[in-house]
Write an enzyme that holds these catalytic residues in place. Structure first.
Site, mmCIF file in Angstrom:
data_model
loop_
_atom_site.group_PDB
_atom_site.id
_atom_site.type_symbol
_atom_site.label_atom_id
_atom_site.label_comp_id
_atom_site.label_asym_id
_atom_site.label_seq_id
_atom_site.Cartn_x
_atom_site.Cartn_y
_atom_site.Cartn_z
ATOM 1 C CB SER A 194 43.284 45.089 34.012
ATOM 2 O OG SER A 194 43.996 44.027 33.405
ATOM 3 C CE1 TYR A 231 38.503 42.260 34.149
ATOM 4 C CE2 TYR A 231 40.593 42.281 32.969
ATOM 5 C CZ TYR A 231 39.876 42.336 34.156
ATOM 6 O OH TYR A 231 40.553 42.468 35.349
HETATM 7 P P1 NAP Z 1 37.561 38.506 42.605
HETATM 8 O O1 NAP Z 1 38.417 37.649 43.483
HETATM 9 O O2 NAP Z 1 36.669 37.865 41.606
HETATM 10 O O3 NAP Z 1 36.720 39.506 43.543
HETATM 11 C C1 NAP Z 1 35.864 40.451 42.974
HETATM 12 C C2 NAP Z 1 34.909 40.947 44.040
HETATM 13 O O4 NAP Z 1 34.033 41.906 43.429
HETATM 14 C C3 NAP Z 1 34.029 39.830 44.591
HETATM 15 O O5 NAP Z 1 33.908 39.971 45.978
HETATM 16 C C4 NAP Z 1 32.711 40.069 43.884
HETATM 17 O O6 NAP Z 1 31.583 39.596 44.593
HETATM 18 C C5 NAP Z 1 32.698 41.584 43.798
HETATM 19 N N1 NAP Z 1 31.749 42.056 42.805
HETATM 20 C C6 NAP Z 1 31.522 41.548 41.567
HETATM 21 N N2 NAP Z 1 30.526 42.216 40.961
HETATM 22 C C7 NAP Z 1 30.115 43.172 41.836
HETATM 23 C C8 NAP Z 1 29.103 44.164 41.799
HETATM 24 N N3 NAP Z 1 28.296 44.295 40.734
HETATM 25 N N4 NAP Z 1 28.947 44.986 42.868
HETATM 26 C C9 NAP Z 1 29.736 44.837 43.976
HETATM 27 N N5 NAP Z 1 30.692 43.900 44.067
HETATM 28 C C10 NAP Z 1 30.886 43.078 43.020
HETATM 29 O O7 NAP Z 1 38.459 39.524 41.755
HETATM 30 P P2 NAP Z 1 39.943 40.078 41.990
HETATM 31 O O8 NAP Z 1 40.867 39.232 41.223
HETATM 32 O O9 NAP Z 1 40.161 40.339 43.430
HETATM 33 O O10 NAP Z 1 39.813 41.455 41.185
HETATM 34 C C11 NAP Z 1 39.556 42.701 41.814
HETATM 35 C C12 NAP Z 1 39.720 43.812 40.779
HETATM 36 O O11 NAP Z 1 41.038 43.725 40.233
HETATM 37 C C13 NAP Z 1 38.774 43.678 39.592
HETATM 38 O O12 NAP Z 1 38.382 44.966 39.159
HETATM 39 C C14 NAP Z 1 39.628 43.016 38.536
HETATM 40 O O13 NAP Z 1 39.189 43.314 37.233
HETATM 41 C C15 NAP Z 1 40.969 43.663 38.832
HETATM 42 N N6 NAP Z 1 42.118 42.918 38.316
HETATM 43 C C16 NAP Z 1 42.380 41.649 38.738
HETATM 44 C C17 NAP Z 1 43.484 40.985 38.213
HETATM 45 C C18 NAP Z 1 43.847 39.588 38.631
HETATM 46 O O14 NAP Z 1 44.792 39.027 38.048
HETATM 47 N N7 NAP Z 1 43.179 38.998 39.595
HETATM 48 C C19 NAP Z 1 44.288 41.602 37.265
HETATM 49 C C20 NAP Z 1 43.998 42.890 36.858
HETATM 50 C C21 NAP Z 1 42.903 43.548 37.396
HETATM 51 P P3 NAP Z 1 31.212 37.996 44.559
HETATM 52 O O15 NAP Z 1 31.999 37.387 45.677
HETATM 53 O O16 NAP Z 1 29.742 37.945 44.753
HETATM 54 O O17 NAP Z 1 31.611 37.502 43.204
#
Ligand code: NAP
Length: 273
Positions: A168, A181
């Site tokens: 991130s 985070y």
């Molecule tokens: P999201 O919509 O919250 O999806 C995260 C997914 O990871 C969900 O399906 C969740 O399962 C799963 N997960 C959580 N804990 C887990 C575990 N212990 N083992 C296996 N799966 C697990 O998040 P996102 O926004 O798509 O983010 C994806 C990645 O991008 C993350 O690493 C996040 O930090 C990074 N990121 C996101 C942003 C942003 O703006 N969105 C920005 C920078 C980086 P559940 O459905 O059960 O919760």
């Protein structure tokens, strides 16, 4: 460099993409047929888009997620191309080992690992509980270590493989309210560079993608005022789409990036430059 790529997303010229956000992910002249990809946290958000991009390029995708089985299965069915659904928590060593074994038995040796699973537990430092600190470090950093270690040996033996870690921009800049985070994501960047150095002689390339502010469930949780303030910081004037991140992951999973390792590709609409 001027490049011209035609595909369902329109033309990409000189690095500026002209495309409609609603268009579906698909094939952009990258062929991953015969490759096996494991995407953690792949049932929704960025992970789901990554799976769609990889499957769209011909890879056989394993969607590994802690979410309920129906959700993971629904995503795998949507990806098609023989995608499989596996319920596993990336912080649990036994579940990680079982997931990797299951993927290899069902689809074959893993060529591409995308460490995408991540969580937030935001709060200012002085109010942050130890539990929230540990939970975020566990999933976002230890989970990346566990999964990478579980697939690295096979990739090293085969002298080929790609690991793409989702970091991130806050792992680069820091962000008030996200000590846990941002520390986890800075850790992912350090881990990426170290493992890239360790595995380079075995033909395994390890890179990271650092998204900015992407429109997923994770950021929908933010109050409207915070979203508006963040949007003002994006030179390209819009929130990122999960597919904006997935496109970078596709590139780092493909032959097009075969001279890149230990890099952090920032996908943030220009927030950090
Ligand atoms: P999201 O919509 O919250 O999806 C995260 C997914 O990871 C969900 O399906 C969740 O399962 C799963 N997960 C959580 N804990 C887990 C575990 N212990 N083992 C296996 N799966 C697990 O998040 P996102 O926004 O798509 O983010 C994806 C990645 O991008 C993350 O690493 C996040 O930090 C990074 N990121 C996101 C942003 C942003 O703006 N969105 C920005 C920078 C980086 P559940 O459905 O059960 O919760």
């Amino acid at each position: 460099m001027l490049f011209l790529v035609s595909g369902p997303h329109g033309y990409i010229t000189g690095g500026v993409a002209q495309r409609e956000p609603h268009q579906k992910a698909g094939h952009v002249n990258i062929d991953l047929s015969g490759k096996v990809a494991l995407v953690t946290g792949g049932s929704r958000g960025i992970g789901k888009s990554v799976g769609m991009r990889l499957a769209g390029a011909g890879a056989k995708v394993a969607v590994v997620d802690v979410a309920d089985c129906e959700q993971i299965q629904a995503t795998a069915a949507e990806l098609g191309g023989g995608a499989i659904a596996i319920n596993a928590n990336v912080v649990d060593a036994d579940q990680v080992a079982a997931a990797v074994a299951e993927v290899e038995e069902a689809l074959g040796p893993i060529d591409i690992l995308v460490n995408n699973a991540g969580i937030t537990r935001d709060g200012l430092l002085i109010r942050m509980s130890e539990a929230d600190w540990r939970a975020v470090l566990d999933v976002n950093l230890t989970g990346v270590f566990m999964m990478t270690k579980a697939v690295a040996r096979g990739m090293m033996k085969r002298r080929s493989g790609r690991v793409v870690n989702i970091a991130s921009i806050v792992g680069i800049t820091g962000n008030a309210g996200q000590a846990n985070y941002s520390a986890s994501k800075a850790g992912v960047i350090g881990f990426t560079k170290t493992v890239a150095k360790e595995l380079s002689s075995r033909g395994v390339l390890v890179n990271a993608v650092a998204p900015g502010f992407i429109d997923t469930d994770m950021t929908k949780a933010l109050p409207e005022s915070a979203r508006e303030a963040l949007l003002k910081l994006v030179p390209l004037g819009r929130l990122g789409l999960p597919d904006d991140v997935a496109a970078a992951v596709l590139f780092l999973s493909s032959e097009l990036s075969s001279y890149m390792t230990g890099q952090v590709v920032v996908v943030d609409g220009g927030m950090v430059m």
